[in-house]
Design an enzyme around this catalytic site. Structure first.
Site, PDB file in Angstrom:
ATOM      1  N   THR A 104       0.850  -1.199   0.000  1.00 23.21           N
ATOM      2  CA  THR A 104       0.000   0.000   0.000  1.00 23.21           C
ATOM      3  C   THR A 104       0.880   1.241   0.000  1.00 23.21           C
ATOM      4  O   THR A 104       1.962   1.233   0.589  1.00 23.21           O
ATOM      5  CB  THR A 104      -0.901  -0.020   1.255  1.00 23.21           C
ATOM      6  OG1 THR A 104      -1.809  -1.115   1.135  1.00 23.21           O
ATOM      7  CG2 THR A 104      -1.700   1.271   1.404  1.00 23.21           C
ATOM      8  N   GLY A 105       0.405   2.298  -0.661  1.00 25.10           N
ATOM      9  CA  GLY A 105       1.157   3.550  -0.695  1.00 25.10           C
ATOM     10  C   GLY A 105       1.411   3.973  -2.133  1.00 25.10           C
ATOM     11  O   GLY A 105       1.062   3.262  -3.082  1.00 25.10           O
ATOM     12  N   SER A 106       2.047   5.141  -2.283  1.00 29.37           N
ATOM     13  CA  SER A 106       2.234   5.685  -3.629  1.00 29.37           C
ATOM     14  C   SER A 106       3.232   4.864  -4.444  1.00 29.37           C
ATOM     15  O   SER A 106       3.060   4.702  -5.662  1.00 29.37           O
ATOM     16  CB  SER A 106       2.687   7.143  -3.541  1.00 29.37           C
ATOM     17  OG  SER A 106       3.857   7.258  -2.765  1.00 29.37           O
TER      18      SER A 106
ATOM     19  N   ASP B 291       6.231  -4.211  -1.573  1.00 28.68           N
ATOM     20  CA  ASP B 291       5.617  -3.133  -0.788  1.00 28.68           C
ATOM     21  C   ASP B 291       6.596  -1.970  -0.668  1.00 28.68           C
ATOM     22  O   ASP B 291       7.805  -2.154  -0.843  1.00 28.68           O
ATOM     23  CB  ASP B 291       5.252  -3.674   0.609  1.00 28.68           C
ATOM     24  CG  ASP B 291       4.200  -2.836   1.309  1.00 28.68           C
ATOM     25  OD1 ASP B 291       3.890  -1.726   0.841  1.00 28.68           O
ATOM     26  OD2 ASP B 291       3.679  -3.301   2.344  1.00 28.68           O
ATOM     27  N   GLY B 292       6.079  -0.815  -0.358  1.00 29.54           N
ATOM     28  CA  GLY B 292       6.914   0.349  -0.086  1.00 29.54           C
ATOM     29  C   GLY B 292       7.339   0.352   1.378  1.00 29.54           C
ATOM     30  O   GLY B 292       7.048  -0.575   2.131  1.00 29.54           O
TER      31      GLY B 292
ATOM     32  N   GLY C 114       3.754   1.927   7.636  1.00 28.73           N
ATOM     33  CA  GLY C 114       2.476   2.324   8.223  1.00 28.73           C
ATOM     34  C   GLY C 114       2.140   3.784   8.032  1.00 28.73           C
ATOM     35  O   GLY C 114       1.114   4.248   8.515  1.00 28.73           O
TER      36      GLY C 114
ATOM     37  N   GLU D  26      -0.242  -5.220   6.128  1.00 35.96           N
ATOM     38  CA  GLU D  26       1.059  -5.327   5.443  1.00 35.96           C
ATOM     39  C   GLU D  26       1.973  -6.319   6.160  1.00 35.96           C
ATOM     40  O   GLU D  26       2.666  -7.109   5.517  1.00 35.96           O
ATOM     41  CB  GLU D  26       1.732  -3.948   5.372  1.00 35.96           C
ATOM     42  CG  GLU D  26       1.053  -3.006   4.396  1.00 35.96           C
ATOM     43  CD  GLU D  26       1.581  -1.587   4.455  1.00 35.96           C
ATOM     44  OE1 GLU D  26       1.427  -0.874   3.449  1.00 35.96           O
ATOM     45  OE2 GLU D  26       2.118  -1.174   5.492  1.00 35.96           O
TER      46      GLU D  26
ATOM     47  N   LYS E  44      14.269   7.090   1.467  1.00 35.98           N
ATOM     48  CA  LYS E  44      13.801   6.148   2.494  1.00 35.98           C
ATOM     49  C   LYS E  44      14.960   5.453   3.230  1.00 35.98           C
ATOM     50  O   LYS E  44      14.753   4.788   4.227  1.00 35.98           O
ATOM     51  CB  LYS E  44      12.894   5.076   1.853  1.00 35.98           C
ATOM     52  CG  LYS E  44      11.738   5.620   1.048  1.00 35.98           C
ATOM     53  CD  LYS E  44      10.733   6.327   1.918  1.00 35.98           C
ATOM     54  CE  LYS E  44       9.545   6.897   1.182  1.00 35.98           C
ATOM     55  NZ  LYS E  44       8.678   5.936   0.556  1.00 35.98           N
TER      56      LYS E  44
HETATM   57  O1  5RP Z   1       3.656   1.476   4.912  1.00 33.37           O
HETATM   58  C1  5RP Z   1       3.036   1.993   4.023  1.00 33.37           C
HETATM   59  C2  5RP Z   1       1.568   2.143   4.048  1.00 33.37           C
HETATM   60  O2  5RP Z   1       1.021   1.711   5.266  1.00 33.37           O
HETATM   61  C3  5RP Z   1       3.755   2.503   2.817  1.00 33.37           C
HETATM   62  O3  5RP Z   1       4.446   1.480   2.236  1.00 33.37           O
HETATM   63  C4  5RP Z   1       4.700   3.587   3.233  1.00 33.37           C
HETATM   64  O4  5RP Z   1       3.966   4.574   3.937  1.00 33.37           O
HETATM   65  C5  5RP Z   1       5.399   4.199   2.024  1.00 33.37           C
HETATM   66  O5  5RP Z   1       4.480   4.900   1.269  1.00 33.37           O
HETATM   67  P1  5RP Z   1       4.894   5.675  -0.044  1.00 33.37           P
HETATM   68  O6  5RP Z   1       5.297   4.654  -1.042  1.00 33.37           O
HETATM   69  O7  5RP Z   1       3.644   6.445  -0.428  1.00 33.37           O
HETATM   70  O8  5RP Z   1       6.025   6.601   0.323  1.00 33.37           O
END
Ligand code: 5RP
Length: 261
Positions: free
Chosen positions: A33-35, A88-89, A102, A110, A128
């Site tokens: 989940t996430g961008s 996942d991100g 999160g 997740e 990151k």
């Molecule tokens: O843990 C997450 C969602 O619960 C996402 O993976 C994390 O917040 C990264 O998000 P983004 O890819 O938008 O930077």
């Protein structure tokens, strides 16, 4: 309407596309989940349109809706039972591939999905990467019942924890407490620096009102970092290798996107 990607989104898109190379025909795949994960879901949709067969388990209602909209076959984790791979991100990752997750509020699903997967691949832009986890506030999912008692118990643990800051904030959305897909609350812990992530994770999860926390220790196997200039780093924890590649910068998806997450 397609629009040019910002450098940050370009980096996310490059990492997301490269991570999809780990997906093989017939695999059961967890969708983060996430961008950054949204770029991966869209690209997987294109691969499926080109003939790849995969069964997917999303980590949030949001990702599930996106996955269905791009033509992915979506099942529950109970139907899939186990997964070959989750992509996942992350909000932060350190040199040992410990993560904070999160930021998007989906940490519980997740973590369950990652734990049910043979391998977890994290996709990220360079922002990151951290020396020590903790600059990003640590999300903790807690039940609404007795939330003040849970906050007090968290404060007691933080009082003797190896951290820099100790503030706890209830996450809000539209002037109301944020509700997760499970109807729980999120407490964001501004810690500045987490000296011992594994210990803190265990301590937080011992509080009865805490459902799960956003420290992911020993779950991530591979980190794919995309850079806005097209560089890709593939970091594999198992053999300690770091492979550098270059993305095809003339690929339309590496230049334009319909939208982010
Ligand atoms: O843990 C997450 C969602 O619960 C996402 O993976 C994390 O917040 C990264 O998000 P983004 O890819 O938008 O930077």
């Amino acid at each position: 309407m397609p629009h040019p990607l910002t450098p940050g989104d370009l980096a996310k898109s490059i990492a997301a596309r490269r991570a999809c190379d780990y997906v093989e025909d017939g695999m059961k795949v967890g969708l983060g989940t996430g961008s950054t994960a949204a770029f991966m879901v869209r690209h997987l949709g294109q691969l499926v349109a080109d003939g790849l067969r995969v069964t997917c388990v999303p980590t949030s209602a949001r990702t599930g809706a996106l996955a269905r909209s791009v033509g992915l076959q979506v099942v529950t984790l109970d139907e899939a039972r186990w997964l070959d791979l989750t992509i996942d991100g992350a909000d932060e990752f350190d040199r040992d591939f410990n993560l904070i997750k999160g930021g998007g509020g989906a940490l519980l699903h997740e973590k369950i999905v990652a734990a049910a997967s043979e391998r977890m691949v994290v996709i990220a832009d360079p922002s990151k990467r951290v020396e020590t986890l903790g600059a990003f506030p640590l999300p903790v999912e807690a039940v609404a019942f007795g939330l003040q008692s849970t906050r007090a118990a968290i404060a007691e643990i933080l009082a003797s924890a190896d951290v820099l800051n100790r503030s706890v904030t209830l996450r809000m959305e539209d002037d109301a407490p944020y509700a997760t897909d499970e109807g729980n609350r999120i407490l964001d812990l501004d810690l500045g620096r987490i000296g011992d992530a594994r210990r803190l994770s265990i301590q937080l999860n011992q509080i009865p009102g805490v459902v799960e926390n956003g420290l992911f220790c020993d779950l991530c196997d591979i980190v794919v970092v995309g850079h806005p200039d097209g560089r890709i780093e593939l970091r594999d924890l198992a053999n300690g290798t770091v492979i550098e590649e270059r993305a095809e910068m003339d690929e339309p998806d590496n230049i334009f996107a319909e939208s982010g997450d």
